[in-house]
Every structure is written in C-alpha cells, then in structure tokens.
Motif scaffolding. Structure first.
Motif, PDB file in Angstrom:
ATOM      1  N   ALA A 169       0.839  -1.205   0.000  1.00 42.02           N
ATOM      2  CA  ALA A 169       0.000   0.000   0.000  1.00 42.02           C
ATOM      3  C   ALA A 169       0.871   1.250   0.000  1.00 42.02           C
ATOM      4  O   ALA A 169       0.559   2.229  -0.684  1.00 42.02           O
ATOM      5  N   GLY A 170       1.971   1.223   0.752  1.00 41.60           N
ATOM      6  CA  GLY A 170       2.882   2.364   0.760  1.00 41.60           C
ATOM      7  C   GLY A 170       3.500   2.613  -0.598  1.00 41.60           C
ATOM      8  O   GLY A 170       3.595   3.759  -1.061  1.00 41.60           O
ATOM      9  N   ALA A 171       3.906   1.545  -1.266  1.00 39.45           N
ATOM     10  CA  ALA A 171       4.481   1.682  -2.607  1.00 39.45           C
ATOM     11  C   ALA A 171       3.428   2.184  -3.595  1.00 39.45           C
ATOM     12  O   ALA A 171       3.706   3.051  -4.432  1.00 39.45           O
ATOM     13  N   LEU A 172       2.218   1.666  -3.499  1.00 43.58           N
ATOM     14  CA  LEU A 172       1.138   2.118  -4.376  1.00 43.58           C
ATOM     15  C   LEU A 172       0.827   3.585  -4.118  1.00 43.58           C
ATOM     16  O   LEU A 172       0.663   4.372  -5.053  1.00 43.58           O
ATOM     17  N   TRP A 173       0.774   3.975  -2.850  1.00 42.42           N
ATOM     18  CA  TRP A 173       0.486   5.359  -2.494  1.00 42.42           C
ATOM     19  C   TRP A 173       1.569   6.287  -3.053  1.00 42.42           C
ATOM     20  O   TRP A 173       1.274   7.337  -3.616  1.00 42.42           O
ATOM     21  N   ALA A 174       2.827   5.875  -2.907  1.00 43.11           N
ATOM     22  CA  ALA A 174       3.926   6.682  -3.459  1.00 43.11           C
ATOM     23  C   ALA A 174       3.790   6.793  -4.976  1.00 43.11           C
ATOM     24  O   ALA A 174       4.021   7.867  -5.552  1.00 43.11           O
ATOM     25  N   ASN A 175       3.397   5.714  -5.617  1.00 44.66           N
ATOM     26  CA  ASN A 175       3.183   5.721  -7.061  1.00 44.66           C
ATOM     27  C   ASN A 175       2.063   6.703  -7.423  1.00 44.66           C
ATOM     28  O   ASN A 175       2.186   7.475  -8.389  1.00 44.66           O
ATOM     29  N   LEU A 176       0.992   6.709  -6.648  1.00 44.17           N
ATOM     30  CA  LEU A 176      -0.122   7.636  -6.906  1.00 44.17           C
ATOM     31  C   LEU A 176       0.322   9.092  -6.762  1.00 44.17           C
ATOM     32  O   LEU A 176      -0.045   9.944  -7.576  1.00 44.17           O
ATOM     33  N   HIS A 177       1.113   9.363  -5.737  1.00 52.05           N
ATOM     34  CA  HIS A 177       1.629  10.726  -5.557  1.00 52.05           C
ATOM     35  C   HIS A 177       2.481  11.135  -6.748  1.00 52.05           C
ATOM     36  O   HIS A 177       2.391  12.259  -7.230  1.00 52.05           O
ATOM     37  N   GLY A 178       3.305  10.214  -7.208  1.00 54.65           N
ATOM     38  CA  GLY A 178       4.140  10.502  -8.371  1.00 54.65           C
ATOM     39  C   GLY A 178       3.315  10.766  -9.612  1.00 54.65           C
ATOM     40  O   GLY A 178       3.573  11.715 -10.360  1.00 54.65           O
ATOM     41  N   ILE A 179       2.301   9.941  -9.846  1.00 53.13           N
ATOM     42  CA  ILE A 179       1.429  10.161 -11.002  1.00 53.13           C
ATOM     43  C   ILE A 179       0.752  11.518 -10.886  1.00 53.13           C
ATOM     44  O   ILE A 179       0.708  12.288 -11.856  1.00 53.13           O
ATOM     45  N   ALA A 180       0.227  11.832  -9.709  1.00 54.43           N
ATOM     46  CA  ALA A 180      -0.466  13.110  -9.516  1.00 54.43           C
ATOM     47  C   ALA A 180       0.455  14.286  -9.817  1.00 54.43           C
ATOM     48  O   ALA A 180       0.090  15.213 -10.557  1.00 54.43           O
ATOM     49  N   GLN A 181       1.641  14.249  -9.254  1.00 54.77           N
ATOM     50  CA  GLN A 181       2.565  15.368  -9.444  1.00 54.77           C
ATOM     51  C   GLN A 181       3.035  15.471 -10.891  1.00 54.77           C
ATOM     52  O   GLN A 181       3.021  16.548 -11.483  1.00 54.77           O
ATOM     53  N   LEU A 182       3.461  14.360 -11.452  1.00 53.24           N
ATOM     54  CA  LEU A 182       3.959  14.388 -12.826  1.00 53.24           C
ATOM     55  C   LEU A 182       2.857  14.734 -13.829  1.00 53.24           C
ATOM     56  O   LEU A 182       3.108  15.412 -14.820  1.00 53.24           O
ATOM     57  N   TRP A 183       1.637  14.298 -13.560  1.00 55.76           N
ATOM     58  CA  TRP A 183       0.520  14.641 -14.444  1.00 55.76           C
ATOM     59  C   TRP A 183       0.245  16.141 -14.366  1.00 55.76           C
ATOM     60  O   TRP A 183       0.053  16.808 -15.374  1.00 55.76           O
ATOM     61  N   ARG A 184       0.245  16.660 -13.144  1.00 52.92           N
ATOM     62  CA  ARG A 184      -0.016  18.097 -12.958  1.00 52.92           C
ATOM     63  C   ARG A 184       1.046  18.947 -13.640  1.00 52.92           C
ATOM     64  O   ARG A 184       0.743  20.008 -14.198  1.00 52.92           O
ATOM     65  N   TRP A 185       2.269  18.508 -13.624  1.00 57.20           N
ATOM     66  CA  TRP A 185       3.353  19.242 -14.285  1.00 57.20           C
ATOM     67  C   TRP A 185       3.312  19.087 -15.800  1.00 57.20           C
ATOM     68  O   TRP A 185       3.992  19.814 -16.518  1.00 57.20           O
TER      69      TRP A 185
END
Length: 192
Positions: free
Chosen positions: A146-162
């Motif tokens: 779950a921690g790895a998935l959550w980190a992946n979600l944060h990365g997707i969110a940030q990279l998508w926003r940029w």
C-alpha cells in the motif's frame, strides 16, 4: 468557546480553504487569510497560536473532503480490487482538481507537528488502502505494498499536474496509468 469565537475560527479556516483553492499554498500567509476573513491581521493568532495550526485546520478540511468523496464513490459489497480501483481514481481526481489543497495536506511539517490531530485525520484513508491491498494480496505485506502504491499515486499526480507524464507517455488520460500502477503492485486484474 462561545459562538462568535467559533464562527470567526471557522471563517478563518474557510478563508484559508478558499485561498489555497484559488491561489495555492504559497498564498497562505496569516495576513492574507485575515484580510480575506475580514479581520485584523492579528486576529488569527487568538484562535490559532501558530501559523502551522491554522494551516493544519485548513488541511484537515481537505482530508475531510477527500474522505467524503471516497466514501460516496465506494460502496459495500464491491470486490476489493474494484473498490481499490475506485478509491485510487477518486484520490487522483481529488489531487488534480485541488492541487493547492493536496500539496498542503501532505506537507511533512504539518503532519509531523501533530496540530489538530492532522496525522490522525490522514491515516484512516491509508488504513483503508492497506485493508483493500491485504484483501487483494493476502500473501503480501499489505502495509508495504500500500505504501508503494500510495507513493506511485503521488508521483502520477505530481507528474501529471506538471505535464511531464503526458509528454513522456503520450497519454491524454491518466486512467491507464492508474491501471498499470495497480497491476504493478497487485498483479494483473483482468485475468491476463
């Protein structure tokens, strides 16, 4: 606390929520929040002794809204994988629709400070993620996955926003990225 104090405290938080929504985290000065709430620049200190306490109260509203969205979108009786897919979609939608609030909610200094139990407000959503991951992958350490998935979600969110993710992948929709992240952490969900 009497009603006018409670009302002013709520008005300060509401002004901060509006400010972070419209202008982002960088605009959240005590002076600007007070101005938007229609009070003197010293008034917030009577209700929030530190700037971090006011920011934590604002972030707490973000966690409450995210929790409400997740609760409204997920339901009892859904298969764990389907519920997890819905949860991560709602999570990413929230992050992309509310970038200022999302950034504020996960500021380490606010979560670590312990103001207004912000860490306790953020942990139930992670607990739900852990529970669902554990039901999908009972053989795994659900907290780590779950921690790895959550980190992946944060990365997707940030990279998508940029705009970086769209540039790198050519994608115009983040849903396939979410499915890939879920498959990477949980195994393929389509029987292939």
């Amino acid at each position: 606390m009497n009603e006018p104090e409670t009302g002013l405290r709520a008005r300060l938080v509401e002004a901060g929520v509006d400010l972070v929504t419209r202008e982002g985290v960088g605009a959240l000065s005590l002076r600007e929040i007070a101005r938007r709430a229609g009070v003197s620049h010293g008034a917030p200190r009577r209700y929030f002794p530190t700037h971090l306490e006011l920011l934590s109260a604002i972030a707490r509203r973000g966690f409450a809204e995210l929790a409400d969205r997740v609760t409204a979108a997920t339901g009892e009786g859904a298969a764990p994988r389907a519920e997890l897919e819905t949860l991560v979609r709602v999570y990413l939608d929230f992050a992309l629709d509310n970038p200022g609030m999302y950034e504020l909610m996960f500021r380490h200094d606010l979560l670590e400070s312990g103001h207004l139990g912000l860490r306790d407000t953020s942990l139930p959503l992670f607990g739900r993620l852990v529970d669902l991951v554990g039901r999908v992958r009972p053989e795994a350490d659900a907290r780590l996955v779950a921690g790895a998935l959550w980190a992946n979600l944060h990365g997707i969110a940030q990279l998508w926003r940029w705009g970086s993710m769209q540039l790198a992948t050519g994608a115009d929709d983040f849903v396939p990225l979410l499915r890939s992240a879920l498959d990477a952490h949980l195994g393929r969900g389509d029987g292939r």
